[in-house]
Design a protein around this motif. Structure first.
Motif, short mmCIF file in Angstrom:
data_model
loop_
_atom_site.label_atom_id
_atom_site.label_comp_id
_atom_site.label_asym_id
_atom_site.label_seq_id
_atom_site.Cartn_x
_atom_site.Cartn_y
_atom_site.Cartn_z
N LYS A 38 -27.73 11.44 -33.66
CA LYS A 38 -26.53 10.60 -33.45
C LYS A 38 -26.07 10.67 -31.99
O LYS A 38 -25.59 9.68 -31.43
N GLU A 41 -28.54 8.69 -29.67
CA GLU A 41 -28.25 7.24 -29.74
C GLU A 41 -27.11 6.87 -28.79
O GLU A 41 -27.18 5.85 -28.10
N VAL A 42 -26.09 7.70 -28.76
CA VAL A 42 -24.94 7.43 -27.88
C VAL A 42 -25.38 7.48 -26.42
O VAL A 42 -25.03 6.60 -25.62
N GLU A 44 -28.37 7.00 -25.20
CA GLU A 44 -29.22 5.83 -24.93
C GLU A 44 -28.35 4.58 -24.73
O GLU A 44 -28.57 3.79 -23.82
N HIS A 45 -27.35 4.43 -25.59
CA HIS A 45 -26.45 3.27 -25.53
C HIS A 45 -25.77 3.18 -24.16
O HIS A 45 -25.63 2.10 -23.60
N PHE A 46 -25.35 4.34 -23.64
CA PHE A 46 -24.65 4.34 -22.35
C PHE A 46 -25.62 4.47 -21.16
O PHE A 46 -25.18 4.62 -20.01
N GLU A 47 -26.93 4.44 -21.49
CA GLU A 47 -27.97 4.55 -20.44
C GLU A 47 -27.78 5.80 -19.60
O GLU A 47 -27.80 5.77 -18.36
#
Length: 444
Positions: A38, A41-42, A44-47
């Protein structure tokens, strides 16, 4: 562009990474263990760049500033090397507070801090204030500052988080109590742990407030030793005070900054003397930020308490099952044993943090009929209570512990899970331990 390296990819680390990215830092997250899916994923989302399963020294040592998650001890070689190189190693509290103008109520202490933090938040929220609940409980403070900065925060702050502060300053600091805990992280020196707790006051000025337990001898000593600039606001259940909070004729009396509040002790939703103190501390903070008296009175009657803290689970065959998984030290268990009036079948054990069980001895002799050890190594518990308790059983899973308790307990008994220890030998954390306890009871 300033480089921020975050050590630890959990709640605190990922929250700091998000805030760092928002504030224009080049961010790198490094975790020696495995980062949970989890959190990956966060990131990755914020690069945000990250690594898992190792610390790459070349990347870490390029940092301008390092945020260390509270779970990582100062004695880890990597942290020592960073400090030797003159790279600042700070906590999430320190990093996040630079980017928020909010009024902070910071709550620390060996026990009662979660209840006091949640109750403070409950009082302020019911007082229609725009308040966030964060820190050592629930969401990351840094993530809140990044995504939805509040006007006020009720922050639960551990000693580990206080070790990494430099400028951080709560407007209202609350110190619930100090008893030996986490001594494994403080070279088994209690005075180092005490100094760590008092750091919550170190940047306060005369315009700030320090709310503390006047009945606590360790705090009394600390007040003589540490220079505190803020206004002292004591609370006590043993003595009448000039200012602060105390008990008179079954009433809580609060006098602070020309405000007076009285309420009957009968209205408290939470039982036990320690909860009287938690209520006083939270009410003092609420009055200081101008929550109405009537709101405080009403809110105290509706507060349900904290999960895994003396939580009544079920009654089966006239036996009460109580989940106190959050009791990760001896003092917390003392409150639990002290508050239960029935004969107790006590489930105890886990990762021992250098516990001294002797203070529990009078209560164990008086109230405990059987001990169920739940841990990989139960030697310390067996040594402490083996001669006092006739019936002692070793178990290595929650299912086994609950089944044994069910067999031993008789009509009118209480089965109490109050481990006095950390949970990491058999469980993910104290919540996991408490949830497994509740599940196994439902299966009986």
């Amino acid at each position: 562009m300033k480089r921020l390296v975050v050590l630890g990819g959990g709640e605190s680390g990922v929250g700091t990474a998000i805030l760092g990215k928002k504030e224009g830092y080049q961010v790198f997250v490094s975790d020696k263990g495995e980062i949970q899916p989890k959190y990956k994923e966060v990131l990755e989302h914020f690069e945000i760049e990250w690594e898992s399963g190792k610390h790459s020294g070349d990347r870490v040592f390029q940092a301008d500033v390092v945020m260390k998650s509270p779970g990582i001890p100062d004695r880890v070689p990597l942290v020592k090397q960073l400090k030797e190189k003159g790279i600042p190693v700070i906590s999430e509290m320190e990093f996040a507070s630079q980017f928020s103008e909010a009024t902070v109520i910071g709550i620390t202490g060996s026990n009662g801090k979660t209840t006091t933090t949640m109750l403070t938040h409950h009082l302020l929220k019911n007082g229609r204030l725009n308040v966030g609940l964060a820190g050592n409980i629930g969401d990351s403070y840094a993530k809140m500052v990044a995504e939805k900065d509040f006007d006020l925060y009720a922050l639960e702050i551990s000693s580990f988080q206080l070790d990494g502060i430099q400028q951080f300053k709560p407007h209202i600091a609350i110190l619930t109590n100090i008893t030996p805990d986490h001594l494994d992280r403080y070279d088994n020196q209690f005075e180092k742990y005490v100094a760590s707790k008092f750091r919550i006051t170190m940047n306060q000025t005369e315009n700030d407030f320090f709310i503390y337990d006047a009945d606590d001898p360790v705090i009394a000593e600390g007040l003589k030793k540490f220079p505190i600039q803020s206004k002292l606001v004591p609370f006590s259940i043993k003595q009448k005070l000039e200012t602060g909070a105390w008990i008179e004729d079954n009433k809580i009396i609060i006098e602070i900054e020309h405000k007076t509040l009285e309420m009957s002790t009968d209205i408290l939703a939470l039982e036990g003397q320690h909860n009287l103190k938690n209520t006083m501390a939270a009410s003092l903070a609420a009055l200081l930020v101008n929550v109405r008296k009537e709101t405080i009175r009403q809110s105290i009657q509706t507060f349900q308490g904290v999960p895994h803290r003396l939580e009544k689970v079920l009654k089966i065959n006239h036996v009460e099952y109580i989940n106190d998984s959050k009791a990760t030290n001896v003092n917390a268990t003392y409150y639990a044993l002290d508050g239960i009036k029935k004969p107790i079948v006590w489930i105890v054990g886990g990762v021992d943090k250098g516990n001294d069980y002797s203070e529990l001895m009078p209560l164990v002799r008086e109230k405990v009929k059987a001990i169920i050890c739940l841990g990989m190594d139960n030697t310390r518990i067996k040594d402490a209570f083996g001669n006092v308790i006739e019936l002692m059983v070793e178990t290595y899973s929650m299912q086994e512990a609950v089944k044994v308790a069910y067999k031993i307990a008789e009509r009118g008994d209480s089965v109490l899970l109050s481990p006095s220890c950390a949970s990491f030998d058999l469980f993910e954390n104290y919540e996991d331990r408490g949830n497994q306890f509740k599940e196994e009871i439902k299966r009986l």
